[in-house]
Design a protein around this motif. Structure first.
Motif, short mmCIF file in Angstrom:
data_model
loop_
_atom_site.label_atom_id
_atom_site.label_comp_id
_atom_site.label_asym_id
_atom_site.label_seq_id
_atom_site.Cartn_x
_atom_site.Cartn_y
_atom_site.Cartn_z
N LEU A 126 0.83 -1.21 0.00
CA LEU A 126 0.00 0.00 0.00
C LEU A 126 0.86 1.26 0.00
O LEU A 126 0.51 2.25 -0.66
N ALA A 127 1.97 1.24 0.72
CA ALA A 127 2.87 2.39 0.71
C ALA A 127 3.40 2.63 -0.70
O ALA A 127 3.54 3.77 -1.14
N ILE A 128 3.64 1.55 -1.43
CA ILE A 128 4.07 1.68 -2.83
C ILE A 128 2.92 2.22 -3.67
O ILE A 128 3.09 3.16 -4.45
N ARG A 129 1.74 1.62 -3.52
CA ARG A 129 0.58 2.04 -4.32
C ARG A 129 0.20 3.50 -4.06
O ARG A 129 -0.21 4.22 -4.98
N PHE A 130 0.36 3.97 -2.83
CA PHE A 130 0.04 5.36 -2.50
C PHE A 130 1.14 6.33 -2.95
O PHE A 130 1.04 7.53 -2.75
N GLY A 131 2.23 5.80 -3.53
CA GLY A 131 3.31 6.65 -4.03
C GLY A 131 4.25 7.14 -2.94
O GLY A 131 4.99 8.10 -3.15
N LEU A 132 4.28 6.47 -1.80
CA LEU A 132 5.11 6.91 -0.68
C LEU A 132 6.47 6.24 -0.66
O LEU A 132 7.44 6.78 -0.14
N VAL A 133 6.55 5.04 -1.21
CA VAL A 133 7.80 4.29 -1.32
C VAL A 133 7.91 3.84 -2.77
O VAL A 133 6.93 3.35 -3.35
N SER A 134 9.09 3.98 -3.34
CA SER A 134 9.32 3.60 -4.73
C SER A 134 9.46 2.09 -4.88
O SER A 134 10.21 1.45 -4.14
N GLU A 135 8.74 1.53 -5.83
CA GLU A 135 8.84 0.09 -6.12
C GLU A 135 10.26 -0.29 -6.49
O GLU A 135 10.79 -1.31 -6.05
N THR A 136 10.92 0.54 -7.28
CA THR A 136 12.31 0.30 -7.69
C THR A 136 13.23 0.29 -6.47
O THR A 136 14.13 -0.56 -6.37
N GLU A 137 12.99 1.20 -5.53
CA GLU A 137 13.80 1.26 -4.32
C GLU A 137 13.61 0.00 -3.47
O GLU A 137 14.57 -0.52 -2.89
N VAL A 138 12.40 -0.52 -3.43
CA VAL A 138 12.14 -1.75 -2.68
C VAL A 138 12.87 -2.92 -3.33
O VAL A 138 13.50 -3.73 -2.64
N LEU A 139 12.82 -3.01 -4.64
CA LEU A 139 13.53 -4.10 -5.35
C LEU A 139 15.03 -4.03 -5.09
O LEU A 139 15.67 -5.05 -4.84
N THR A 140 15.58 -2.84 -5.15
CA THR A 140 17.01 -2.66 -4.87
C THR A 140 17.34 -3.08 -3.45
O THR A 140 18.31 -3.80 -3.20
N PHE A 141 16.52 -2.65 -2.51
CA PHE A 141 16.69 -3.02 -1.10
C PHE A 141 16.68 -4.53 -0.92
O PHE A 141 17.54 -5.10 -0.24
N LEU A 142 15.71 -5.21 -1.53
CA LEU A 142 15.61 -6.66 -1.38
C LEU A 142 16.83 -7.37 -1.98
O LEU A 142 17.32 -8.36 -1.42
N ASN A 143 17.33 -6.87 -3.09
CA ASN A 143 18.51 -7.47 -3.73
C ASN A 143 19.79 -7.21 -2.94
O ASN A 143 20.72 -8.02 -3.01
N GLN A 144 19.85 -6.11 -2.21
CA GLN A 144 21.08 -5.74 -1.51
C GLN A 144 21.08 -6.12 -0.03
O GLN A 144 22.09 -5.95 0.64
N ARG A 145 19.98 -6.62 0.50
CA ARG A 145 19.92 -6.97 1.92
C ARG A 145 20.94 -8.07 2.22
O ARG A 145 21.35 -8.81 1.32
N PRO A 146 21.36 -8.17 3.47
CA PRO A 146 22.24 -9.28 3.84
C PRO A 146 21.57 -10.61 3.47
O PRO A 146 20.37 -10.78 3.68
N ARG A 147 22.31 -11.51 2.92
CA ARG A 147 21.75 -12.74 2.34
C ARG A 147 21.05 -13.63 3.37
O ARG A 147 20.22 -14.44 2.99
N HIS A 148 21.36 -13.51 4.64
CA HIS A 148 20.75 -14.39 5.64
C HIS A 148 19.40 -13.88 6.14
O HIS A 148 18.71 -14.58 6.86
N VAL A 149 18.99 -12.68 5.73
CA VAL A 149 17.78 -12.06 6.26
C VAL A 149 16.55 -12.51 5.47
O VAL A 149 16.49 -12.35 4.25
N ASP A 150 15.57 -13.08 6.20
CA ASP A 150 14.26 -13.38 5.62
C ASP A 150 13.43 -12.11 5.65
O ASP A 150 13.43 -11.39 6.66
#
Length: 178
Positions: A126-150
């Motif tokens: 919803l934060a993405i849909r409301f334009g408050l968080v960028s979908e691209t930024e979320v994808l980058t975050f998920l790809n760059q997170r420490p590998r052991h984090v669920d």
């Protein structure tokens, strides 16, 4: 009867233990009131010793913010956005928008430190849909997170790009069966 147990040699080049790579899980539903299942999972894992962070982006009303996380037991930190109300739909005022963006930046920084093994990002869709968080930024975050984090993402209408990235998708729906 004699039994023998053979232990692996510590001098071998193979590591005795390896970290398991974290998963991205999505829990989605057309309604917003399904967080209970995810929270039960987070509480269970925290009780077993897993470090857990729960971030609720659109829940407010308790003047919490990331500066005042609620600690549930030793292993679960729960953070809500510093909002005077729960957000149901846009628009948000300037203070609400700033608070949500600060929470998103704080969440990214904390996750990158690698101290949590499970991070729940509630209503991020919803934060993405409301334009408050960028979908691209979320994808980058998920790809760059420490590998052991669920990571568990929740919310209705999850963007297709996040569904494509997910290791597991759980879609909850109402049954109209009597």
């Amino acid at each position: 009867m004699v039994s023998s147990v053979e232990a692996p040699s510590l001098s071998s080049r193979q590591p005795v233990t390896r970290r398991i790579e974290g998963l991205v899980q999505v829990f989605t539903c057309s309604q917003r009131s399904f967080f209970t299942n995810v929270m039960a999972q987070a509480l269970r894992l925290a009780g077993q010793g897993t470090s857990v962070l729960v971030v609720q982006f659109l829940k407010g009303g308790i003047a919490q913010g990331f500066e005042h996380p609620v600690k549930l037991g030793q292993n679960l930190d729960w953070v809500r956005c510093n909002l005077p109300r729960c957000i149901d739909a846009p628009p948000l005022n300037e203070e609400e928008t700033r608070s949500l963006i600060e929470l998103w930046h704080h969440t990214q920084a904390v996750v990158m430190e690698g101290d949590y093994e499970l991070v729940v990002l509630d209503e991020l869709s919803l934060a993405i849909r409301f334009g408050l968080v960028s979908e691209t930024e979320v994808l980058t975050f998920l790809n760059q997170r420490p590998r052991h984090v669920d990571i568990i993402l929740t919310g209705p209408e999850m963007p297709a790009s996040l569904l494509d990235m997910a290791d597991q998708i759980t879609e909850l729906r109402r049954s109209h069966q009597p």
